[in-house]
Structure formats: C-alpha cells, structure tokens
Write an enzyme that holds these catalytic residues in place. Structure first.
Site, PDB file in Angstrom:
ATOM      1  N   ASP A 189      -7.110 -11.207   4.800  1.00  0.00           N
ATOM      2  CA  ASP A 189      -6.353 -10.632   3.309  1.00  0.00           C
ATOM      3  C   ASP A 189      -4.982 -11.788   2.582  1.00  0.00           C
ATOM      4  O   ASP A 189      -4.337 -11.508   3.223  1.00  0.00           O
ATOM      5  CB  ASP A 189      -5.592  -9.355   3.449  1.00  0.00           C
ATOM      6  N   CYS A 195       0.013   2.409   0.402  1.00  0.00           N
ATOM      7  CA  CYS A 195      -1.173   2.829   1.662  1.00  0.00           C
ATOM      8  C   CYS A 195      -1.118   0.833   2.233  1.00  0.00           C
ATOM      9  O   CYS A 195      -1.806   0.659   3.120  1.00  0.00           O
ATOM     10  CB  CYS A 195      -2.319   1.329   0.431  1.00  0.00           C
ATOM     11  N   GLN A 207      -1.146 -10.698  -1.069  1.00  0.00           N
ATOM     12  CA  GLN A 207      -0.340 -10.740  -1.269  1.00  0.00           C
ATOM     13  C   GLN A 207       0.491 -12.104  -1.361  1.00  0.00           C
ATOM     14  O   GLN A 207       1.527 -12.556  -1.040  1.00  0.00           O
ATOM     15  CB  GLN A 207       0.714 -10.299  -0.279  1.00  0.00           C
TER      16      GLN A 207
END
Ligand code: PMP
Length: 412
Positions: free
Chosen positions: A206, A370, A209
């Site tokens: 992922d 989150c 960021q």
C-alpha cells in the site's frame, strides 16, 4: 538523508503554484498540515482538468472521432507516466482505479477468489489503514483463510522478528504499507518482500503514503502489487493505480464486469479483454487520470530527493518543537519516517486540540486516522496528526507549536 542529492528549494516559488494556500481561514492565513489525508493541487493540475473539459471531453477507447482520440491519447499518456514513475516493466501492468482502497479491494477479491483456500494465511501489519485490513477480512471470511498480524513496537516500527516467525508455507499473501499514514513509519518493504517470496507468498504494498515522498521502483522492490492514490501525490481525487506483475494479473479473474473489460459478449459467454482493460470496467475517471500526468510532472521536476530532504528537515524541526512542549507526547518515533508527526496531550481530547488549532487557521487531522487497531495498540483513541509537504515552512511549524503551547496553558 545525507545520501540524497537534494537541491535547495525556493518555497515561495512552490507556494505560488498552489492557489488554495493563499486564503484566510478564521481570519488567519491558512496553515495546511493535513497532507497525509490529501495534499493540495498545483495550478497546472487544476488547469489540466479545466482544459480537458473545455477542449477534449469525450469517452475514450471506443470513439474514432477527433475528441475521442485526443482524450484517449491523453489518458494513455498518464499510464505511461505512471509506468515510468514506478519503473514498471510493462505498460499493461498499470491499471487505473479510484485509488488505493479500490486497488486493494481488487487484489483481495480477484487474487483471493482464485488463489486463497481454507486454512491459507494472509499477513498484514499492525500499522495498516482500514483499507488494507477490511478487504482481507472480507475475502478471508469467504475463503475460510486466516489473517495474521505483524506486531508494532513502542516506536511504531514493525517487529521483524515476529514477522519472520509468522511466515510459513501457509502464507499466501503479505499486505503491508510502504509508509504509515498515522505514524509516518517507513517500513523495510524490500526485506518484507524478500522474506515473503522465500515462503512462496505474493506481496501487496500500500503505497498511499509513499508516492509523494519516496522513490518507488517496483522492479527493484520485486513486489507483486503496488497501490497508489493520485490525491496523495498532488493529483485529483477519485483516481489512482494498481500495479501488478503481468504474469499474476493475467491469471486473475476480472473484478467488475461491464464495458471496456470485454472482448466479446453473448448471452452464453463473455471473453475478457487483454490487460490492463480486463480490470477497467466502465467509463473511467478520464479527466482526473489525465490531470494526474501534471502531478507526476510536478514531482519529477522538483525531484524526489529534493522533496524528501526538505520534508525531513520540516519533520525533524516539528518533532523537536512539539516534543519540547510540556505535556505533549509524540506517538510514532521510528528511525525512518515520512513527514508525519502524531501526538497526544494527556488530559486534552485530540478533537478539542484540532478545533482550537483550526480557530488559528491551522489544519491538522485528529482521530484514529482509519487505523483503529493501531490506536488500540498504543492504548489511545486517537491522535493529533500534523503532516508536512513541500509547500510548508518552518515558520508555519512555529505557529503550530505556539498554538499547541497556548492550548496546553489555556486548558491547565
Ligand atoms: N492506505 C493508507 C496508508 C492511506 O493513508 C490511505 C488514505 N488515507 C488509504 C490507504 C486509502 O487510500 P484512498 O484514499 O486512495 O482510498
């Protein structure tokens, strides 16, 4: 950071490119420190959106008229730009999605459906965003597979010894973030990928960021999937990419059915389109994908080393200033971090801090970001998170620190 070949930046020149920054909020000049949620857009990105709708708006791939050809060419140009941005080997390994959440859901649903079976294991980490937790819970429940979690240390780093122990021949997927949105921790993804491959598992990273801050070379990393959001890298919301190794994507079933992902449809049977279109059902977010090219160009022209070096300077400055305020406790003190600093002040709710900072024109994020399991790990409900971008300044950090100090004194 000394290894970076950074050139000094002219922050005022950069700020001039971001129209949104030049406004008063609650009577004070806006200080935007919510960059990890979404960063602001340079004028060239905004102009690209308007240009598309004013000159080129047409549906892509199917039309043979001039506007359709122009729109298709610009859309496919972004695919090439994203391919170069992450150094993917093949253009068809770049699939446009709505962002990281959709990219992860696509892999979990499609790869999971084809390759996860009862008793198989999916490893995620304690640093994950809900977007890299829930899709795996959904598919694991369906396939009767099991989720294992890499624990997080007090500094906010992954416990790599625990990771080595939890890996086994049962592991089929490892899914972790490149950098944590709540704590900023940069994870040792190359090592994570190497170890996972030794166990025969595929790895999804992922990169939400990472894309605005870190070099991404998917061939060097050797990851199987890599997910990126446009809106976290100066591009428009509602689009992003999934990178996947071609050999894997070819074996995976479609995620959604509809236009563009088909070769031939009869009521008896549908044959699917080639990559990447097999995974791009329906009319995509054409304008935003096209404008993403400008965001890529903005980053490339500045250079990732330059961006990273400046943001590190801001991070170190902010962390030291905040840590020096009585009552402030930093959450997330990993050695390697992107420009994110979370903190709490015992006895003052993070929402109150956020609201009082907003009254001073300072935008920070408050809450669990989150990442509720990560907050549980630290025994807190949420944090105040300040995240820094290339257009922020030390003077703005001084304002943040002054604001926080006043809140502490006021609430005492
Ligand atoms: N993962 C991380 C680490 C994130 O920071 C975010 C966005 N906050 C997401 C996933 C979700 O990304 P998107 O907004 O593109 O769906």
């Amino acid at each position: 950071m000394s290894a970076l070949t950074a050139t000094p930046i002219n922050v005022e020149q950069i700020r001039a490119q971001f129209p949104v920054l030049h406004q008063l909020v609650n009577g004070k000049p806006l200080v935007y420190f919510d960059n990890a949620a979404t960063n602001q857009k340079p004028k060239r990105v905004i102009d690209a959106l308007a240009h598309y709708y004013e000159h080129d708006n047409a549906n892509i791939h199917r039309g043979i008229h001039t506007l359709a050809e122009r729109a298709t060419k610009a859309y496919e140009a972004t695919r090439l730009a994203m391919q170069a941005f992450i150094n993917a080997k093949h253009t068809e390994e770049i699939i446009f999605t709505r962002g990281v959440t959709e990219s992860i859901n696509l892999v979990a649903a499609s790869y999971g459906k084809a390759f996860l079976n009862e008793g198989d294991e999916v490893i995620i980490s304690g640093l994950e965003h809900h977007s890299n937790i829930v899709p795996w819970q959904l598919i694991c429940e369906e396939r009767k597979a099991v989720i294992k979690v890499i624990p997080v240390t007090d500094a906010g780093e992954l416990d790599m010894d625990a990771y080595r122990k939890v890996l086994s021949s049962k592991t089929k997927v490892v899914a972790v973030n490149h950098a944590s949105n709540s704590l900023g921790t940069i994870n040792p993804v190359k090592e994570i990928i190497k170890l996972a491959h030794q166990s025969g598992a595929v790895v999804l990273i992922d990169g939400a960021q990472a894309s605005a801050h870190l070099h991404i070379d998917v061939q060097e990393l050797d990851c199987d999937f890599y997910c990126i959001s446009s809106h976290k890298m100066y591009g428009p919301t509602g689009t992003g990419i999934l990178y996947g190794k071609k050999a894997l994507l070819e074996k995976m079933p479609p995620y959604m059915g509809g236009g563009e992902m088909i070769k031939d449809v009869t009521f008896a049977k549908t044959t699917y389109n080639d990559l990447p279109y097999k995974f791009e059902a329906g009319t995509p977010n054409i304008a935003d994908v096209i404008a993403l090219s400008e965001a890529v160009a903005f980053i490339n022209e500045l250079g990732k080393d330059t961006i990273a070096a400046y943001e590190q300077e801001l991070l170190v400055y902010a962390s030291e200033k905040l840590a020096g305020i009585k009552g402030v406790r930093l959450i997330g003190t990993a050695k390697e971090k992107v420009s994110v600093q979370s903190f709490v002040i015992d006895g003052i709710h993070h929402f109150d801090i956020g609201q009082m900072l907003d009254a001073r024109g300072i935008a920070v994020r408050t809450g669990h970001h989150c990442t509720q399991p990560l907050m549980d790990r630290f025994g807190i409900e949420g944090t105040v998170r300040a995240s820094f971008s290339i257009y922020n300044t030390k003077a703005e950090i001084d304002q943040l620190a002054e604001g926080v100090e006043r809140i502490v004194n006021f609430m005492k």
